[in-house]
Write a protein that holds these residues in place. Structure first.
Motif, mmCIF file in Angstrom:
data_model
loop_
_atom_site.group_PDB
_atom_site.id
_atom_site.type_symbol
_atom_site.label_atom_id
_atom_site.label_comp_id
_atom_site.label_asym_id
_atom_site.label_seq_id
_atom_site.Cartn_x
_atom_site.Cartn_y
_atom_site.Cartn_z
ATOM 1 N N LEU A 63 -11.230 3.192 -6.207
ATOM 2 C CA LEU A 63 -10.307 2.205 -5.651
ATOM 3 C C LEU A 63 -10.245 2.297 -4.128
ATOM 4 N N LEU A 64 -10.316 3.521 -3.615
ATOM 5 C CA LEU A 64 -10.297 3.718 -2.166
ATOM 6 C C LEU A 64 -11.497 3.039 -1.508
ATOM 7 N N MET A 65 -12.674 3.194 -2.086
ATOM 8 C CA MET A 65 -13.872 2.575 -1.538
ATOM 9 C C MET A 65 -13.895 1.069 -1.797
ATOM 10 N N PHE A 66 -13.288 0.628 -2.885
ATOM 11 C CA PHE A 66 -13.157 -0.798 -3.166
ATOM 12 C C PHE A 66 -12.316 -1.470 -2.081
ATOM 13 N N ILE A 67 -11.220 -0.829 -1.703
ATOM 14 C CA ILE A 67 -10.362 -1.355 -0.640
ATOM 15 C C ILE A 67 -11.116 -1.387 0.690
ATOM 16 N N ALA A 68 -11.910 -0.341 0.946
ATOM 17 C CA ALA A 68 -12.720 -0.312 2.175
ATOM 18 C C ALA A 68 -13.679 -1.497 2.205
#
Length: 389
Positions: A63-68
């Motif tokens: 999710l963190l990389m998706f937001i990025a």
């Protein structure tokens, strides 16, 4: 009920530690990482790294990389492609050489030394992404270059790992491994361009609650699954999914709705899970190996990334900031270390030491980013205050 108590401890401790870190002038992620060590087996032993925690942590980093990816400007990403390649390549060559020769100096054989060099060449920008977000720099030209370089880095390191494992007899044919990587990137380019907008258009109007964010998460997890199946890190798939959605009209609403899901529970678990891997057992016997390898890991990645950025037009401070953003090895290096242990490319004797080196680089990266990007953030806030008054 034990699991509920564990989640309670994780959420409360990460929020308090993050707040304290900000009050002390550091990115909140630094406090969250450190508290993982404190509440984990290394110190207090309140939280163990069981399968459920690992699963939640994996969701958190995706999710963190998706937001990025959602916050990435695709036009800017295209403009910085030359810089990304230069930074990615520069951030591989020096750590590879440094790790290899350091391994030989400590008496390791050529195969283990080469694997350590490869391990130090890995980059994980999940912690960097959170730090840049804390500093208000996510979406900047420097941030986009770091993210692009991480993709280049991941592909090259995975291919080199495939070569090593092929020579050791533990992997498929090299041509097949490389072919799968190229097939993956071709597939996500096509899917992101044609299929993702169509999927969002069809699924978002469904007469169920939160159909839009559900559709977005389906895209995120499908891309991550596809990446893993093709031998690429799942975080690259999640990042690609975010980039694909960033070009659609759903970008802002998806970003607005996915952040509470991510930052309320899954991302804190991810930060803590890194600290849970720390063990001080047998540390005294390998202290110099850990210290030397950590120094080499930080300096070679910092210099390699900085040189690559300078050669493609960035000023000195921005280039150092980009180099700093590549320092964290994070979960990508942990995965490579585990793979090397299984394939007998790295002995158990040195595995724990290298895990500590990986975690130390992950702790050092936010501090370096604060040094090189913190002033710019402060200046931006000061200008905003002046404009509003």
């Amino acid at each position: 009920m034990l699991f509920i108590a564990t989640i309670l401890i994780i959420i409360l401790s990460t929020k308090l530690a993050g707040d304290l870190s900000v009050r002390l002038g550091q990115p909140s992620v630094l406090g969250k990482l450190l508290v993982g060590i404190i509440i984990g087996p290394a110190v207090l032993g309140w939280v163990d790294n069981d399968n459920l925690i690992e699963t939640m942590a994996e969701i958190g980093v995706l999710l963190l990389m998706f937001i990025a990816g959602l916050e990435t400007d695709i036009k800017e990403l295209n403009r910085t492609r030359n810089s990304s390649v230069a930074v990615g390549v520069g951030g591989i060559i020096l750590p590879l050489l440094g790790g290899y020769f350091a391994g030989l100096a400590f008496g390791l054989d050529s195969q283990q030394s080469l694997f350590i060099g490869l391990l130090l060449s890995a980059t994980s920008v999940s912690i960097t992404v959170q730090t840049l977000k804390d500093l208000g720099r996510l979406g900047s030209r420097e941030s986009t270059t770091i993210l692009g370089a991480a993709v280049v880095d991941d592909v090259l390191v995975v291919i080199m790992l495939a070569f090593m494992m092929s020579f050791a007899g533990g992997e498929d044919a090299i041509a097949l491994v490389i072919g799968k990587k190229f097939l993956f990137f071709a597939a996500i380019a096509l899917l992101g361009w044609k299929v993702v907008p169509w999927v969002m258009k069809k699924l978002s109007p469904l007469k169920v609650s939160e159909s839009l964010i559900s559709a977005a998460l389906i895209v995120c997890f499908f891309f991550s699954y596809l990446a893993e199946e093709m031998g690429v890190a799942g975080i690259i798939g999640a990042f690609a999914a975010g980039v694909a959605l960033s070009t659609t009209k759903y970008k802002e609403e998806v970003e607005h709705k996915v952040e509470p899901i991510a930052y309320a529970i899954f991302v804190p678990v991810f930060f803590v899970s890194i600290g849970l891997n720390v063990s001080f057992a047998g540390l005294a016997d390998q202290i110099w190996l850990i210290v030397v390898m950590t120094v080499i890991a930080v300096i070679t990645k910092l210099v390699g990334g900085t040189v690559g950025a300078r050669l493609t037009g960035f000023d000195k401070k921005s280039a150092l900031g980009i180099g700093s953003g590549m320092v964290s090895r994070g979960e990508v290096a942990l995965i490579i270390a585990s793979t090397g242990l299984t394939a007998e490319l790295l002995s158990q004797e040195y595995f724990t030491a290298m895990v500590l080196v990986i975690i130390l680089t992950t702790l050092i990266a936010p501090v370096l980013l604060k040094v090189f990007f913190g002033d710019a953030n402060a200046e931006s806030e000061k200008k905003e205050e002046t404009a509003s008054s």
